[in-house]
Design a protein around this motif. Structure first.
Motif, PDB file in Angstrom:
ATOM      1  N   THR A 169      70.574  38.123  39.728  1.00  0.00           N
ATOM      2  CA  THR A 169      69.577  38.161  40.800  1.00  0.00           C
ATOM      3  C   THR A 169      70.238  38.343  42.162  1.00  0.00           C
ATOM      4  O   THR A 169      69.763  39.127  42.996  1.00  0.00           O
ATOM      5  N   SER A 178      59.498  41.322  47.402  1.00  0.00           N
ATOM      6  CA  SER A 178      58.985  40.702  48.626  1.00  0.00           C
ATOM      7  C   SER A 178      60.129  40.092  49.429  1.00  0.00           C
ATOM      8  O   SER A 178      60.191  40.231  50.655  1.00  0.00           O
ATOM      9  N   VAL A 179      61.045  39.422  48.709  1.00  0.00           N
ATOM     10  CA  VAL A 179      62.218  38.831  49.379  1.00  0.00           C
ATOM     11  C   VAL A 179      63.102  39.936  49.968  1.00  0.00           C
ATOM     12  O   VAL A 179      63.554  39.841  51.122  1.00  0.00           O
ATOM     13  N   TYR A 235      65.049  40.932  36.067  1.00  0.00           N
ATOM     14  CA  TYR A 235      64.084  40.311  35.161  1.00  0.00           C
ATOM     15  C   TYR A 235      64.607  40.269  33.721  1.00  0.00           C
ATOM     16  O   TYR A 235      64.541  39.224  33.056  1.00  0.00           O
ATOM     17  N   VAL A 268      55.092  39.548  37.961  1.00  0.00           N
ATOM     18  CA  VAL A 268      55.234  38.456  38.926  1.00  0.00           C
ATOM     19  C   VAL A 268      56.656  38.394  39.479  1.00  0.00           C
ATOM     20  O   VAL A 268      56.867  38.236  40.691  1.00  0.00           O
ATOM     21  N   PHE A 269      57.641  38.527  38.577  1.00  0.00           N
ATOM     22  CA  PHE A 269      59.040  38.444  39.008  1.00  0.00           C
ATOM     23  C   PHE A 269      59.373  39.549  39.999  1.00  0.00           C
ATOM     24  O   PHE A 269      59.967  39.292  41.062  1.00  0.00           O
ATOM     25  N   LEU A 300      57.404  41.288  41.823  1.00  0.00           N
ATOM     26  CA  LEU A 300      56.633  41.100  43.055  1.00  0.00           C
ATOM     27  C   LEU A 300      57.376  40.162  44.009  1.00  0.00           C
ATOM     28  O   LEU A 300      57.519  40.450  45.211  1.00  0.00           O
ATOM     29  N   ILE A 301      57.868  39.051  43.463  1.00  0.00           N
ATOM     30  CA  ILE A 301      58.628  38.097  44.283  1.00  0.00           C
ATOM     31  C   ILE A 301      59.954  38.708  44.731  1.00  0.00           C
ATOM     32  O   ILE A 301      60.355  38.597  45.899  1.00  0.00           O
TER      33      ILE A 301
END
Length: 456
Positions: free
Chosen positions: A294, A135-136, A109, A128-129, A131-132
């Motif tokens: 990332t 999740s991935v 992030y 939000v970042f 969380l995504i």
């Protein structure tokens, strides 16, 4: 199908997977910032860094193969079963959901998205970042048998391709004709040892005792079965990973050192890397760096969630299933990642300073074990003496609010008075050697029942 050896391409993919598991957040940000602060002392600093950042992880991977131990828990049981639980749990939580995994989400992030977000929205954006992101990582971690495909054959080659663009650009057009900035702080007074302890921040020597199991399991799935073949296969994959890591670490450190000709020394490596990418490629550099970071953090997150969940499921199978451990560790990592990058790093350092000496001595003892006939007493005395010294290293690295208290200052003064090299973060070395010698002397008084029971 049983095999005695694999094709070159198989070893390359396994080595790529191992590199991909190792090379995450700290591997990107710490060498660059280290290069900035090392300045003209870059060579001894990099050499010290490579010993702990590359050499120790390599030895850790090989140690599991040579010792024929299934995992860290079995290897550390050579000291004592209770110690094995303590070390395995503490190490896995440190490189997993408490420190390393949250850092991976935070670094992604901070470098990839934060520069594009207005200050009032940064907290929500981080939420939000991450969380995504997690999740991935969770989705990939639910299928551990696919880790060679996703990390070794897809994510890591993509990461290397994008990183190569930035490195080649920086080397073609360096910021200045040479390194002129003077070394800062400990980088000036003891550059080699400063680089040595800086390598702790990558957490890779610790991670090697966890990722080694993934490599061994992958080699078995590819057809290697005998302990000898698995050890040789682990060695070959480790060499590939070692070569890649060494080259990229050195490149990043030198880019950081040259950057001080144009840029001020940054607060951390994430900021430095973002400034360097922006300098060379502008907005495109920001996007490129976002992709690089990332990918780096995602593949390592997959490995850490997979490895930590696997070892906890093996140690405590009645508590949770493998998939439930994956969910648990992912959720904890997500929550802690929202604390922020700087806070995570500051809290991690004392724990790392305590764990690293214990893991280094365990790795070395696994290689030396045949010399003292695998006697448990040698493991015990070496570990006790190392742990006592490592407690001082941990206290010395505490945040100022703790370190400045009277009792801590008094304890540190005792360590500084009686333990050599304590002031450079290497105070554990002499006590570990003394413990090893005492154990070797005591082993001659033992009987066969004191020998580690595992068949060699």
């Amino acid at each position: 199908m049983t095999r005695s050896k694999l094709s070159l391409s198989s070893y390359i993919f396994v080595g790529s997977m191992l590199f991909g598991l190792f090379f995450g957040a700290g591997n990107l940000i710490f060498p660059v910032h280290m290069g900035q602060e090392a300045g003209t002392n870059i060579v001894p600093v990099v050499l010290g860094f490579l010993l702990t950042g590359v050499g120790l992880p390599f030895l850790g991977i090989i140690a599991l193969g040579v010792s024929q131990c299934a995992d860290l828990h079995e290897l550390s049981s050579r000291v004592h079963p209770i110690y094995a639980i303590f070390l395995t749990v503490l190490l896995n939580l440190t490189i997993g959901p408490i420190f390393a995994l949250p850092r991976l989400g935070s670094v992604s992030y901070e470098i990839g998205l934060s520069p594009f977000i207005a200050a009032p929205n940064k907290t929500l954006a981080l939420f939000v970042f991450t969380l995504i992101f997690f999740s991935v990582a969770l989705i990939f971690s639910l299928k551990p048998n696919k880790i060679l495909l996703w990390v070794g054959k897809i994510l890591n080659p993509l990461f290397l391709l994008f990183l190569a663009v930035l490195i080649i650009t920086a080397f073609i057009d360096p910021m200045g004709s040479g390194i002129t900035a003077p070394a800062q702080g400990a980088y000036a007074s003891s550059p080699f040892f400063r680089g040595f302890t800086e390598g702790y921040n990558t957490m890779d020597a610790l991670a090697s005792l966890v990722f080694g199991v993934i490599v061994i399991d992958t080699l078995r799935e590819l057809g290697l079965k005998s302990p000898r073949d698995i050890t040789i296969g682990t060695l070959k994959a480790g060499i590939i990973s070692l070569a890649l890591m060494s080259a990229i670490y050195a490149c990043l450190a030198y880019i950081g050192a040259f950057s001080t000709n144009k840029l001020a020394i940054s607060a951390n490596g994430g900021i430095a890397l973002a400034q360097i990418a922006g300098y060379y490629l502008g907005t495109s550099g920001d996007i490129l760096l976002a992709v690089i970071v990332t990918l780096a953090c995602l593949k390592t997150s997959i490995g850490l969630i997979t490895a930590c969940s696997d070892i906890f499921h093996k140690m405590f199978p009645s508590l949770l299933s493998y998939k439930k451990y994956v969910y648990l560790f992912t959720i904890i990592s997500f929550v802690i990642s929202n604390v922020g990058l700087t806070a995570i790093i500051n809290l991690a350092v004392p724990v790392l300073m305590f764990l690293y000496p214990l893991c280094i001595t365990l790795i070395l003892l696994s290689f030396l074990s045949p010399l003292f006939n695998h006697r448990q007493i040698v493991y015990v005395t070496t570990t006790i003496f190392t742990a006592i010294a490592a407690c001082g290293d941990a206290l010395s690295s505490m945040p100022a609010v703790i370190k400045s208290t009277g009792i801590v200052q008094y304890i540190l003064s005792v360590y500084q008075s009686f333990i050599p090299f304590f002031h450079i973060g290497m105070g554990w070395t002499i006590p570990a050697l003394i413990g090893f010698i005492i154990g070797c002397l005591l082993r001659t008084k033992g009987n066969s029942s004191q020998k580690i029971t595992k068949a060699y």
